[in-house]
Scaffold this motif. Structure first.
Motif, mmCIF file in Angstrom:
data_model
loop_
_atom_site.group_PDB
_atom_site.id
_atom_site.type_symbol
_atom_site.label_atom_id
_atom_site.label_comp_id
_atom_site.label_asym_id
_atom_site.label_seq_id
_atom_site.Cartn_x
_atom_site.Cartn_y
_atom_site.Cartn_z
ATOM 1 N N LYS A 82 0.851 -1.182 0.000
ATOM 2 C CA LYS A 82 0.000 0.000 0.000
ATOM 3 C C LYS A 82 0.890 1.235 0.000
ATOM 4 O O LYS A 82 1.853 1.317 0.769
ATOM 5 C CB LYS A 82 -0.894 0.004 1.241
ATOM 6 N N ILE A 125 -3.231 1.491 8.001
ATOM 7 C CA ILE A 125 -3.291 0.187 7.324
ATOM 8 C C ILE A 125 -3.290 -0.973 8.321
ATOM 9 O O ILE A 125 -3.706 -2.076 7.979
ATOM 10 C CB ILE A 125 -2.156 0.025 6.285
ATOM 11 N N THR A 137 -5.480 -3.735 6.025
ATOM 12 C CA THR A 137 -4.618 -3.841 4.850
ATOM 13 C C THR A 137 -3.323 -4.578 5.176
ATOM 14 O O THR A 137 -2.837 -5.399 4.390
ATOM 15 C CB THR A 137 -4.282 -2.441 4.295
ATOM 16 N N GLN A 181 -4.026 -8.173 5.238
ATOM 17 C CA GLN A 181 -4.275 -8.683 3.888
ATOM 18 C C GLN A 181 -2.962 -8.973 3.162
ATOM 19 O O GLN A 181 -2.829 -9.993 2.471
ATOM 20 C CB GLN A 181 -5.103 -7.670 3.096
ATOM 21 N N GLU A 219 -5.570 -3.329 -6.064
ATOM 22 C CA GLU A 219 -5.546 -2.211 -5.105
ATOM 23 C C GLU A 219 -4.173 -1.934 -4.523
ATOM 24 O O GLU A 219 -3.983 -0.942 -3.812
ATOM 25 C CB GLU A 219 -6.536 -2.469 -3.956
#
Length: 299
Positions: free
Chosen positions: A143, A162, A167, A170, A213
């Protein structure tokens, strides 16, 4: 120190050319440095970018010429590199809080940004651990975010975000890593205005399709200077400020005392837990460097 002598030479060049077009390459050359390394060093040591410093100095001198005089605004604007009175007025008002016409009146407060000077201070009271590493290129993902001004404030907020929004977890799932594993930070796309991009992630494993993403970042083959220190995780999210000390000491102590310069390419922050408590960790800062070329040093 030689680096401070070179920075003085660059400032001398700026001061002599404030009424002329100035290119950052020429300022760096006056200090016997590459453009890329000079920009990183200047910003780290002074807290402002080269472009900001030149603009502040020009607007300081412009205000001095206008204050209490009958000078024409357009003449001063053109002298200090502005193509129109409108552009000059906008920049002038942003800095001084008044228009150039108002600055011509008596009893009007104006701001001054003095010429920067560099003082040698006695430092190095504690050792710095570093090594050189030849690292093969790789592809990383994670990210990313744009850091606009203050990395020390903006990055912790991003990292906390995050962690809390899932995130971080993930990414760990894609890596097949256990929860709590620390990711790496990548600083890249440094801009002349002082901004940069920052990515929190890891190397792409073989056979993994990275979801749309996430940002994918290629890392070239590089020689790195690697510095390490210890830190502590607070409240399960925020990282101890020791990372700030590493970065500051690299630019204010290590680079000025060596014959190496930073080259283009992502800088990396690597984090490792010290033990299973997941409280104390080791931080490594990886900066791509090269030995300063003789043709640069002899300019």
């Amino acid at each position: 120190m030689e680096i401070f002598k070179q920075l003085h030479q660059s400032i001398d060049y700026v001061e002599r050319h404030l009424h002329l077009p100035i290119e950052i390459e020429d300022i760096a050359r006056a200090g016997m440095s590459s453009k890329y390394h000079f920009q990183r060093m200047f910003h780290a040591v002074t807290g402002v970018t080269v472009t900001q410093y030149v603009r502040n100095r020009r607007l300081t001198l412009a205000a001095q010429e206008l204050a209490g005089t009958n000078c024409k605004v357009i003449d001063v604007a053109l002298k200090y590199g502005y193509e129109s009175p409108a552009a000059f007025t906008k920049a002038f008002q942003r800095m001084h809080g008044v228009t150039p016409l108002e600055a011509k009146k008596m009893n009007v407060k104006l701001k001054a940004f003095p010429r920067i000077s560099f003082q040698i201070q006695v430092r190095g009271e504690s050792e710095m651990n570093y090594r050189f590493v030849e690292e093969k290129g790789s592809i990383v993902f994670g990210k990313s975010v744009i850091i606009h001004e203050d990395a020390y404030k903006e990055i912790p907020v991003f990292v906390e975000g995050i962690w809390k929004d899932g995130t971080h977890g993930q990414i760990l799932n894609l890596l097949e890593k256990p929860a709590g594993t620390l990711l790496y930070g990548y600083h890249y796309d440094f801009a002349e205005n002082g901004s940069r991009r920052y990515l929190m992630g890891a190397e792409v494993p073989e056979g993994i399709q990275v979801p749309d993403e996430f940002t994918v970042l290629p890392i070239p083959d590089q020689t790195y200077a690697v510095f390490d220190s210890r830190g502590t995780m607070a409240d399960d999210v925020e990282i101890d400020v020791s990372i700030q000390d590493i970065w500051k000491r690299i630019y204010t102590e290590w680079f000025p005392s060596t014959s190496f310069e930073q080259v283009e390419g992502p800088c990396i922050e690597k984090y490792y837990w010290v033990d299973e408590r997941e409280k104390d960790f080791i931080t490594e800062v990886w900066i791509p460097v090269r030995k300063m070329e003789e043709d640069i040093k002899s300019l």
